[in-house]
Design an enzyme around this catalytic site. Structure first.
Site, PDB file in Angstrom:
ATOM      1  N   TYR A 144     -36.970  32.425  39.467  1.00 38.00           N
ATOM      2  CA  TYR A 144     -36.740  33.774  38.948  1.00 38.00           C
ATOM      3  C   TYR A 144     -36.872  34.812  40.063  1.00 38.00           C
ATOM      4  O   TYR A 144     -35.965  35.618  40.277  1.00 38.00           O
ATOM      5  CB  TYR A 144     -37.767  34.035  37.846  1.00 38.00           C
ATOM      6  CG  TYR A 144     -37.640  35.355  37.117  1.00 38.00           C
ATOM      7  CD1 TYR A 144     -36.605  35.592  36.224  1.00 38.00           C
ATOM      8  CD2 TYR A 144     -38.600  36.358  37.295  1.00 38.00           C
ATOM      9  CE1 TYR A 144     -36.523  36.804  35.521  1.00 38.00           C
ATOM     10  CE2 TYR A 144     -38.534  37.557  36.601  1.00 38.00           C
ATOM     11  CZ  TYR A 144     -37.490  37.778  35.708  1.00 38.00           C
ATOM     12  OH  TYR A 144     -37.411  38.974  35.028  1.00 38.00           O
ATOM     13  N   GLU A 146     -36.868  34.570  43.424  1.00 36.30           N
ATOM     14  CA  GLU A 146     -35.860  34.506  44.490  1.00 36.30           C
ATOM     15  C   GLU A 146     -34.450  34.690  43.927  1.00 36.30           C
ATOM     16  O   GLU A 146     -33.575  35.229  44.604  1.00 36.30           O
ATOM     17  CB  GLU A 146     -35.968  33.190  45.267  1.00 36.30           C
ATOM     18  CG  GLU A 146     -37.288  33.015  46.019  1.00 36.30           C
ATOM     19  CD  GLU A 146     -37.442  33.950  47.228  1.00 36.30           C
ATOM     20  OE1 GLU A 146     -36.666  34.903  47.400  1.00 36.30           O
ATOM     21  OE2 GLU A 146     -38.386  33.718  48.017  1.00 36.30           O
ATOM     22  N   LYS A 148     -33.671  36.675  41.483  1.00 35.68           N
ATOM     23  CA  LYS A 148     -33.516  38.128  41.310  1.00 35.68           C
ATOM     24  C   LYS A 148     -33.408  38.832  42.669  1.00 35.68           C
ATOM     25  O   LYS A 148     -32.726  39.844  42.798  1.00 35.68           O
ATOM     26  CB  LYS A 148     -34.701  38.684  40.514  1.00 35.68           C
ATOM     27  CG  LYS A 148     -34.693  38.303  39.035  1.00 35.68           C
ATOM     28  CD  LYS A 148     -33.725  39.169  38.248  1.00 35.68           C
ATOM     29  CE  LYS A 148     -33.862  38.940  36.749  1.00 35.68           C
ATOM     30  NZ  LYS A 148     -32.936  39.769  35.960  1.00 35.68           N
ATOM     31  N   GLY A 206     -59.280  37.089  33.453  1.00 37.19           N
ATOM     32  CA  GLY A 206     -58.780  38.227  32.691  1.00 37.19           C
ATOM     33  C   GLY A 206     -58.867  39.545  33.446  1.00 37.19           C
ATOM     34  O   GLY A 206     -58.608  40.610  32.891  1.00 37.19           O
ATOM     35  N   ARG A 276     -50.691  44.495  39.517  1.00 32.85           N
ATOM     36  CA  ARG A 276     -49.315  44.994  39.528  1.00 32.85           C
ATOM     37  C   ARG A 276     -49.255  46.391  38.904  1.00 32.85           C
ATOM     38  O   ARG A 276     -49.722  46.593  37.787  1.00 32.85           O
ATOM     39  CB  ARG A 276     -48.425  44.046  38.728  1.00 32.85           C
ATOM     40  CG  ARG A 276     -46.969  44.388  38.855  1.00 32.85           C
ATOM     41  CD  ARG A 276     -46.143  43.549  37.957  1.00 32.85           C
ATOM     42  NE  ARG A 276     -45.912  42.225  38.481  1.00 32.85           N
ATOM     43  CZ  ARG A 276     -45.591  41.199  37.699  1.00 32.85           C
ATOM     44  NH1 ARG A 276     -45.521  41.341  36.414  1.00 32.85           N
ATOM     45  NH2 ARG A 276     -45.327  40.034  38.239  1.00 32.85           N
TER      46      ARG A 276
HETATM   47  P1  NAD Z   1     -34.659  38.314  26.961  1.00 36.96           P
HETATM   48  O1  NAD Z   1     -34.932  36.896  27.321  1.00 36.96           O
HETATM   49  O2  NAD Z   1     -35.056  38.776  25.610  1.00 36.96           O
HETATM   50  O3  NAD Z   1     -33.119  38.661  27.147  1.00 36.96           O
HETATM   51  C1  NAD Z   1     -32.278  38.011  28.060  1.00 36.96           C
HETATM   52  C2  NAD Z   1     -30.956  37.740  27.371  1.00 36.96           C
HETATM   53  O4  NAD Z   1     -30.074  37.097  28.305  1.00 36.96           O
HETATM   54  C3  NAD Z   1     -31.095  36.794  26.166  1.00 36.96           C
HETATM   55  O5  NAD Z   1     -30.393  37.316  25.074  1.00 36.96           O
HETATM   56  C4  NAD Z   1     -30.481  35.481  26.670  1.00 36.96           C
HETATM   57  O6  NAD Z   1     -29.931  34.703  25.633  1.00 36.96           O
HETATM   58  C5  NAD Z   1     -29.440  36.004  27.650  1.00 36.96           C
HETATM   59  N1  NAD Z   1     -29.055  35.029  28.674  1.00 36.96           N
HETATM   60  C6  NAD Z   1     -29.871  34.269  29.447  1.00 36.96           C
HETATM   61  N2  NAD Z   1     -29.144  33.513  30.290  1.00 36.96           N
HETATM   62  C7  NAD Z   1     -27.836  33.819  30.060  1.00 36.96           C
HETATM   63  C8  NAD Z   1     -26.606  33.380  30.610  1.00 36.96           C
HETATM   64  N3  NAD Z   1     -26.572  32.446  31.582  1.00 36.96           N
HETATM   65  N4  NAD Z   1     -25.449  33.902  30.124  1.00 36.96           N
HETATM   66  C9  NAD Z   1     -25.472  34.821  29.129  1.00 36.96           C
HETATM   67  N5  NAD Z   1     -26.604  35.275  28.565  1.00 36.96           N
HETATM   68  C10 NAD Z   1     -27.773  34.785  29.031  1.00 36.96           C
HETATM   69  O7  NAD Z   1     -35.344  39.199  28.084  1.00 36.96           O
HETATM   70  P2  NAD Z   1     -35.540  40.771  28.188  1.00 36.96           P
HETATM   71  O8  NAD Z   1     -37.008  41.005  28.223  1.00 36.96           O
HETATM   72  O9  NAD Z   1     -34.705  41.494  27.211  1.00 36.96           O
HETATM   73  O10 NAD Z   1     -35.001  41.019  29.673  1.00 36.96           O
HETATM   74  C11 NAD Z   1     -33.716  41.566  29.949  1.00 36.96           C
HETATM   75  C12 NAD Z   1     -33.548  41.674  31.442  1.00 36.96           C
HETATM   76  O11 NAD Z   1     -34.566  42.528  31.982  1.00 36.96           O
HETATM   77  C13 NAD Z   1     -33.653  40.335  32.174  1.00 36.96           C
HETATM   78  O12 NAD Z   1     -32.679  40.266  33.180  1.00 36.96           O
HETATM   79  C14 NAD Z   1     -35.032  40.370  32.780  1.00 36.96           C
HETATM   80  O13 NAD Z   1     -35.113  39.621  33.965  1.00 36.96           O
HETATM   81  C15 NAD Z   1     -35.238  41.866  33.033  1.00 36.96           C
HETATM   82  N6  NAD Z   1     -36.667  42.198  33.031  1.00 36.96           N
HETATM   83  C16 NAD Z   1     -37.371  42.256  31.878  1.00 36.96           C
HETATM   84  C17 NAD Z   1     -38.730  42.535  31.912  1.00 36.96           C
HETATM   85  C18 NAD Z   1     -39.573  42.628  30.678  1.00 36.96           C
HETATM   86  O14 NAD Z   1     -40.786  42.835  30.787  1.00 36.96           O
HETATM   87  N7  NAD Z   1     -39.016  42.527  29.486  1.00 36.96           N
HETATM   88  C19 NAD Z   1     -39.367  42.751  33.150  1.00 36.96           C
HETATM   89  C20 NAD Z   1     -38.610  42.650  34.309  1.00 36.96           C
HETATM   90  C21 NAD Z   1     -37.256  42.393  34.242  1.00 36.96           C
HETATM   91  N1  UDP Z   2     -51.575  35.966  30.146  1.00 39.79           N
HETATM   92  C1  UDP Z   2     -52.763  35.668  29.500  1.00 39.79           C
HETATM   93  N2  UDP Z   2     -52.695  35.055  28.287  1.00 39.79           N
HETATM   94  C2  UDP Z   2     -51.524  34.743  27.687  1.00 39.79           C
HETATM   95  C3  UDP Z   2     -50.309  35.068  28.343  1.00 39.79           C
HETATM   96  C4  UDP Z   2     -50.381  35.665  29.580  1.00 39.79           C
HETATM   97  O1  UDP Z   2     -53.858  35.944  30.003  1.00 39.79           O
HETATM   98  O2  UDP Z   2     -51.563  34.197  26.567  1.00 39.79           O
HETATM   99  C5  UDP Z   2     -51.645  36.646  31.457  1.00 39.79           C
HETATM  100  C6  UDP Z   2     -50.807  35.999  32.558  1.00 39.79           C
HETATM  101  O3  UDP Z   2     -51.532  34.980  33.220  1.00 39.79           O
HETATM  102  C7  UDP Z   2     -50.549  37.208  33.451  1.00 39.79           C
HETATM  103  C8  UDP Z   2     -50.464  38.381  32.471  1.00 39.79           C
HETATM  104  O4  UDP Z   2     -51.094  37.940  31.281  1.00 39.79           O
HETATM  105  O5  UDP Z   2     -51.624  37.401  34.324  1.00 39.79           O
HETATM  106  C9  UDP Z   2     -49.040  38.807  32.155  1.00 39.79           C
HETATM  107  O6  UDP Z   2     -48.313  37.651  31.798  1.00 39.79           O
HETATM  108  P1  UDP Z   2     -46.811  37.708  31.276  1.00 39.79           P
HETATM  109  O7  UDP Z   2     -46.344  36.301  31.155  1.00 39.79           O
HETATM  110  O8  UDP Z   2     -46.721  38.564  30.076  1.00 39.79           O
HETATM  111  O9  UDP Z   2     -46.014  38.476  32.421  1.00 39.79           O
HETATM  112  P2  UDP Z   2     -45.939  38.332  34.010  1.00 39.79           P
HETATM  113  O10 UDP Z   2     -46.954  37.340  34.491  1.00 39.79           O
HETATM  114  O11 UDP Z   2     -44.555  37.897  34.268  1.00 39.79           O
HETATM  115  O12 UDP Z   2     -46.250  39.691  34.476  1.00 39.79           O
END
Ligand code: NAD
Ligand code: UDP
Length: 320
Positions: A144, A146, A148, A206, A276
């Site tokens: 993810y 790399e 991105k 935590g 973060r």
């Molecule tokens: P999500 O998993 O709910 O949505 C991603 C969507 O992409 C899904 O509907 C999935 O079916 C679709 N998808 C996955 N692979 C696909 C492919 N090969 N072709 C077509 N569709 C595909 O995630 P989200 O939280 O809504 O995230 C949306 C975007 O925002 C993502 O690119 C994610 O990396 C980015 N993002 C989200 C967060 C967050 O906290 N939600 C944080 C950082 C980045």
């Molecule tokens: N985390 C946790 N319990 C859970 C799920 C996640 O303590 O049941 C922690 C995880 O280890 C991380 C933080 O919560 O430190 C955020 O995790 P998440 O998967 O939501 O997002 P990301 O790590 O991608 O920021």
């Protein structure tokens, strides 16, 4: 009227973005392969004349006419993106090449949803856009992170070499209604555990921190970024600069749900970032944006959503 393509449009953020674009009067083409997205997220949009749904995988080329492209297709939670890491890299990289090719041909403006994960386990706090990050290129999260990072490179190359009007948004943890109930992310996990009086699982001690942005604020920022002039391509950090420990989040959710859950500790996943927090100066200056939803309000709305989902669709809540 603009014709806007949203890849990943049936996901958590994508479905709400589609809704907001339709509200504004745009025509929306939603492309999704339903890997983590669900038809339940966009069911209410299917009757709109200006809404079109295409089941398609972005790793394959796509031919549609459009004025703007939001590229959201990609699983976002660690559990989902690590399940098929090869497909995750292909989605990030081949997907970016395909949508950028489309933008070049149609002269569409195109926005990439990048991520705070491109900073890896950051050594600089808060994270500013100039920071290049600290990423393990071969670890469990690297498909993810790399993937991105490479997508950001591709967006920059198409801007520099081909003159495509690109925008890069670096999204920090975002939460809200329509998160997948079993994506393993911390907010959905803690809320479902609390509502079902199951143990709340804290990974590690935590004390690691994250900052949480409510969905509506995030989608507002993405639309503002898309509307910036061609000279501005980002990258721009989007997120909430308020920082919380996971322990603090667990206690808050337990209190808001009135839960009887116990807090238990489990092993920390590999390469889990310690701290973060976004520096959002660029977003404030260029987009005139900052998040406005307090964590308590956003959590209450998300708790309400999951409470209803547990009653309406318990099978979906149990499914991976
Ligand atoms: P999500 O998993 O709910 O949505 C991603 C969507 O992409 C899904 O509907 C999935 O079916 C679709 N998808 C996955 N692979 C696909 C492919 N090969 N072709 C077509 N569709 C595909 O995630 P989200 O939280 O809504 O995230 C949306 C975007 O925002 C993502 O690119 C994610 O990396 C980015 N993002 C989200 C967060 C967050 O906290 N939600 C944080 C950082 C980045
Ligand atoms: N985390 C946790 N319990 C859970 C799920 C996640 O303590 O049941 C922690 C995880 O280890 C991380 C933080 O919560 O430190 C955020 O995790 P998440 O998967 O939501 O997002 P990301 O790590 O991608 O920021």
């Amino acid at each position: 009227m603009k014709r806007v393509l949203v890849t990943g449009g049936s996901g958590f953020l994508g479905s709400f973005l589609c809704e907001k674009l339709l509200d504004r009067g745009d025509e929306v083409v939603c492309v999704d392969n339903f890997y983590t997205g669900s038809k339940r997220n966009i069911y209410h949009l299917l009757d709109f004349h200006s809404f079109e749904l295409i089941r398609h995988d972005v790793t394959q080329p796509i031919y549609v006419e459009c004025d703007e492209i939001y590229n959201l297709a990609c699983p976002a939670s660690p559990i989902h993106y690590q399940t098929d890491s090869v497909q995750t890299v292909k989605t990030c990289v081949h997907g970016a090449i395909n949508v950028l090719g489309l933008a070049k041909r149609t002269k569409a403006r195109i926005l990439q949803t990048s991520t705070s994960e491109i900073y890896g386990d950051p050594a600089v706090h808060p994270q500013v856009e100039e920071y290049w990050g600290n990423v393990n290129p071969i670890g469990a999260r690297s498909c993810y992170d790399e993937g991105k990072r490479c997508a950001e490179t591709l967006f920059s190359c198409y801007r520099r070499q081909c003159g495509v009007d690109t925008k890069i948004a670096r999204i920090f943890n975002t939460y809200g209604p329509r998160m997948h109930p079993n994506d393993g992310r911390v907010v959905s996990n803690f809320i479902l555990q609390a509502l079902q009086n199951r143990d709340i699982t804290i990974y590690g001690d935590g004390r690691q921190t994250r900052s949480f942005c409510y969905r509506d604020d995030m989608v507002d920022a993405l639309m503002r970024l898309m509307d910036t002039p061609p000279e501005f391509g980002g990258p721009v950090n989007l997120g909430n600069p308020e920082e919380f420990t996971m322990l603090g989040l667990a206690e808050r959710i337990a209190e808001l749900t009135g839960s009887k859950s116990r807090i238990v500790h489990m092993p920390l996943p590999e390469d889990d970032p310690v701290q973060r927090r976004p520096d959002i100066t660029v977003a404030m200056d260029v987009l005139g944006w900052k998040p406005t939803t307090p964590l308590r309000d956003g959590l209450l709305r998300t708790i309400e959503y999951f409470e209803r989902l547990l009653v309406d669709d318990p099978e979906f809540c149990a499914a991976r």
